[in-house]
Write a protein that holds these residues in place. Structure first.
Motif, mmCIF file in Angstrom:
data_model
loop_
_atom_site.group_PDB
_atom_site.id
_atom_site.type_symbol
_atom_site.label_atom_id
_atom_site.label_comp_id
_atom_site.label_asym_id
_atom_site.label_seq_id
_atom_site.Cartn_x
_atom_site.Cartn_y
_atom_site.Cartn_z
ATOM 1 N N ALA A 1 0.826 -1.206 0.000
ATOM 2 C CA ALA A 1 0.000 0.000 0.000
ATOM 3 C C ALA A 1 0.865 1.262 0.000
ATOM 4 C CB ALA A 1 -0.939 -0.011 1.213
ATOM 5 N N LEU A 2 1.945 1.240 0.772
ATOM 6 C CA LEU A 2 2.865 2.375 0.769
ATOM 7 C C LEU A 2 3.538 2.538 -0.587
ATOM 8 C CD1 LEU A 2 4.574 2.075 4.271
ATOM 9 C CD2 LEU A 2 3.067 3.913 3.494
ATOM 10 N N ALA A 3 3.933 1.416 -1.185
ATOM 11 C CA ALA A 3 4.548 1.475 -2.512
ATOM 12 C C ALA A 3 3.618 2.134 -3.516
ATOM 13 C CB ALA A 3 4.920 0.063 -2.973
ATOM 14 N N LYS A 4 2.353 1.762 -3.468
ATOM 15 C CA LYS A 4 1.356 2.368 -4.362
ATOM 16 C C LYS A 4 1.222 3.859 -4.077
ATOM 17 C CE LYS A 4 -3.527 2.030 -5.679
ATOM 18 N NZ LYS A 4 -4.798 1.303 -5.450
ATOM 19 N N GLY A 5 1.214 4.219 -2.783
ATOM 20 C CA GLY A 5 1.088 5.624 -2.419
ATOM 21 C C GLY A 5 2.286 6.451 -2.853
ATOM 22 N N PHE A 6 3.505 5.946 -2.636
ATOM 23 C CA PHE A 6 4.706 6.673 -3.057
ATOM 24 C C PHE A 6 4.720 6.866 -4.570
ATOM 25 C CE2 PHE A 6 7.004 4.540 0.749
ATOM 26 C CZ PHE A 6 6.398 5.429 1.619
ATOM 27 N N SER A 7 4.347 5.823 -5.312
ATOM 28 C CA SER A 7 4.303 5.908 -6.766
ATOM 29 C C SER A 7 3.282 6.949 -7.212
ATOM 30 C CB SER A 7 3.959 4.534 -7.350
ATOM 31 O OG SER A 7 3.828 4.593 -8.751
ATOM 32 N N GLY A 8 2.166 7.039 -6.480
ATOM 33 C CA GLY A 8 1.141 8.024 -6.810
ATOM 34 C C GLY A 8 1.621 9.452 -6.655
ATOM 35 N N TYR A 9 2.659 9.674 -5.850
ATOM 36 C CA TYR A 9 3.262 10.993 -5.700
ATOM 37 C C TYR A 9 4.503 11.148 -6.594
ATOM 38 C CZ TYR A 9 0.261 12.617 -1.926
ATOM 39 O OH TYR A 9 -0.816 13.056 -1.197
ATOM 40 N N SER A 10 4.550 10.337 -7.643
ATOM 41 C CA SER A 10 5.584 10.435 -8.696
ATOM 42 C C SER A 10 6.978 10.077 -8.215
ATOM 43 C CB SER A 10 5.594 11.854 -9.309
ATOM 44 O OG SER A 10 4.334 12.148 -9.863
ATOM 45 N N HIS A 11 7.077 9.226 -7.220
ATOM 46 C CA HIS A 11 8.374 8.704 -6.801
ATOM 47 C C HIS A 11 8.614 7.366 -7.507
ATOM 48 C CE1 HIS A 11 9.218 11.634 -3.625
ATOM 49 N NE2 HIS A 11 7.918 11.599 -3.370
ATOM 50 N N GLN A 12 9.852 7.150 -7.916
ATOM 51 C CA GLN A 12 10.206 5.860 -8.508
ATOM 52 C C GLN A 12 10.335 4.838 -7.385
ATOM 53 O OE1 GLN A 12 13.659 5.825 -11.064
ATOM 54 N NE2 GLN A 12 13.994 3.632 -10.718
ATOM 55 N N VAL A 13 9.597 3.740 -7.489
ATOM 56 C CA VAL A 13 9.559 2.732 -6.432
ATOM 57 C C VAL A 13 9.958 1.375 -7.005
ATOM 58 C CG1 VAL A 13 8.154 1.582 -4.694
ATOM 59 C CG2 VAL A 13 7.704 3.982 -5.273
ATOM 60 N N ASP A 14 10.976 0.770 -6.391
ATOM 61 C CA ASP A 14 11.378 -0.599 -6.730
ATOM 62 C C ASP A 14 11.005 -1.508 -5.556
ATOM 63 O OD1 ASP A 14 12.436 0.410 -9.034
ATOM 64 O OD2 ASP A 14 14.528 0.267 -8.391
ATOM 65 N N LEU A 15 10.322 -2.606 -5.851
ATOM 66 C CA LEU A 15 10.019 -3.618 -4.849
ATOM 67 C C LEU A 15 11.036 -4.739 -4.982
ATOM 68 C CD1 LEU A 15 6.111 -3.874 -5.038
ATOM 69 C CD2 LEU A 15 7.497 -2.693 -3.327
ATOM 70 N N LEU A 16 11.881 -4.877 -3.977
ATOM 71 C CA LEU A 16 12.909 -5.915 -3.967
ATOM 72 C C LEU A 16 12.355 -7.108 -3.202
ATOM 73 C CD1 LEU A 16 15.885 -3.571 -2.993
ATOM 74 C CD2 LEU A 16 15.005 -4.057 -5.284
ATOM 75 N N ILE A 17 12.010 -8.165 -3.920
ATOM 76 C CA ILE A 17 11.333 -9.315 -3.313
ATOM 77 C C ILE A 17 12.347 -10.435 -3.091
ATOM 78 C CG2 ILE A 17 9.343 -10.834 -3.446
ATOM 79 C CD1 ILE A 17 8.643 -7.873 -3.692
ATOM 80 N N VAL A 18 12.577 -10.777 -1.833
ATOM 81 C CA VAL A 18 13.548 -11.823 -1.519
ATOM 82 C C VAL A 18 13.087 -13.160 -2.080
ATOM 83 C CG1 VAL A 18 14.684 -13.100 0.343
ATOM 84 C CG2 VAL A 18 14.361 -10.616 0.531
ATOM 85 N N ARG A 19 11.872 -13.525 -1.750
ATOM 86 C CA ARG A 19 11.308 -14.796 -2.229
ATOM 87 C C ARG A 19 9.940 -14.482 -2.827
ATOM 88 N NH1 ARG A 19 11.553 -17.098 2.225
ATOM 89 N NH2 ARG A 19 9.363 -17.359 2.774
#
Length: 367
Positions: free
Chosen positions: A17-35
């Motif tokens: 949800a935070l990732a979606k929110g940050f992206s909505g404010y035009s920030h580049q967001v990378d999700l680093l998924i361990v598994r």
């Protein structure tokens, strides 16, 4: 943002949800998924880049994290608790970048650390005390913050409280969906719903014991949503109480709000929490709620019992009594509830996180 997996639990949901929110404010967001496995693997937010690290756990992902940090040089790396937070800090130190670290503390340290065994009882707290000073620490509730500072007073200046991004327009829309379960059809007996990972922390064993007492006096049914390692033990407990016809473990549901909104009562029976997301979601559906007054979160969310019933943890008798009373005589909705819930709104949380990022960048980097 570093995620150990994509399970259906609340901590992963809040990071997404935070990732979606940050992206909505035009920030580049990378999700680093361990598994990259779990119930949420097919529900990634739009506008983010998913980067699988292909490791068994966060500690083993440190080399991949170091390579990523050297290549990308992000402003921030966001992680959760010591399990992901320490590997995140190891990687930042080894990469020798100016990346700042934000660690979200989702659970009370005092309860969570009881699971440590062997050398981890000594090594992990020592490492947290030494390395977390290099990070901004976000406690998801005031109770989590107090507990963390009690254990690590030297980190008091690093900690601030920011509630989770829970309340959204989509949440209210999802609560209007019709659940696909025959027990929730019109004309059926009253239904009690509980949601969470099937582990000891959620107290579903206590809930089943309490519900066995409820069915002795009130015709009702219990649905427990979620998956986890305690499924077999809980199913055996249901059989021991002869509750197969009145209690079901229905597994992970992508939209638990539909179940909660159609239920007569929602119960949170946890032994400990941080800030239970599902309790906030249940309040948004207008379903009466009952929660254990566990450390921490339920008392904050329910305003000391104003917006729902608080029951002492581990008290099967009082829990059964509260469920019976709520089924028989549902309490009225408080007119001030919507205004109270705004502090848990997604945009409120996102803006407070972004303000923390700005303040961190304006200060000297950690030495």
């Amino acid at each position: 943002m570093l995620l150990p997996n994509l399970r259906g639990d609340g901590a992963v949901g809040m990071m997404l949800a935070l990732a979606k929110g940050f992206s909505g404010y035009s920030h580049q967001v990378d999700l680093l998924i361990v598994r990259a496995e779990g119930e949420r693997s097919s529900s990634m937010p739009d506008g983010v880049t998913v980067i699988p690290l292909r490791a068994k756990r966060p500690l083993f992902a440190v080399p991949a994290l170091v390579r990523y940090l050297r290549r990308t040089k992000p402003d921030f790396l966001v992680a959760t608790e010591h399990y992901s937070g320490l590997p995140a800090l190891y990687a930042i130190i080894l990469a020798r970048t100016h990346t700042r670290c934000v660690i979200r503390q989702d659970n009370t340290w005092g309860m969570d650390s009881q699971r440590f065994t062997g050398r981890h009882k000594i090594v992990t707290p020592w490492m947290v005390g030494r390395l977390f000073r290099r990070s901004e620490i976000v406690a998801v509730s005031k109770g989590v913050a107090r507990d963390f500072v009690d254990h690590f007073p030297q980190l008091a200046n690093n900690v601030q409280v920011i509630y989770n991004p829970v309340v959204t327009a989509e949440l209210r829309e999802r609560s209007l969906a019709l659940p696909e379960h025959p027990w929730l059809a019109p004309g059926e007996p009253p239904v009690v719903v509980a949601v969470g990972r099937l582990t000891a922390a959620k107290g579903f064993d206590l809930l089943i014991d309490a519900f066995a007492r409820v069915t002795a006096t009130v015709r009702s049914r219990l649905l427990i949503l979620g998956e986890g390692p305690d499924r077999s033990a809980l199913q055996a407990r249901i059989r021991a109480h002869d509750l197969e016809s009145a209690c079901q473990l229905v597994g992970y549901q992508p939209n638990p709000l539909a179940f909660i909104a159609s239920a007569n009562v929602f119960v949170l029976s946890s032994r400990f929490e941080g800030l239970p997301t599902v309790l906030i979601e249940a309040l948004c559906t207008n379903t009466p709620v009952i929660a254990t007054d566990c450390p921490s979160g339920p008392r904050e969310i329910l305003a000391d019992g104003k917006y729902g019933m608080l029951i002492p943890p581990n008290d099967v008798g009082l829990l059964a009594q509260a469920i019976s009373e709520s089924v028989r005589r549902p309490p009225p909705r408080d007119a001030n509830l919507n205004a109270w819930l705004q502090q848990f709104a997604a945009d409120t949380s996102v803006k407070r996180h972004l303000a923390l990022f700005d303040a961190s960048l304006a200060s000297l980097p950690p030495s």
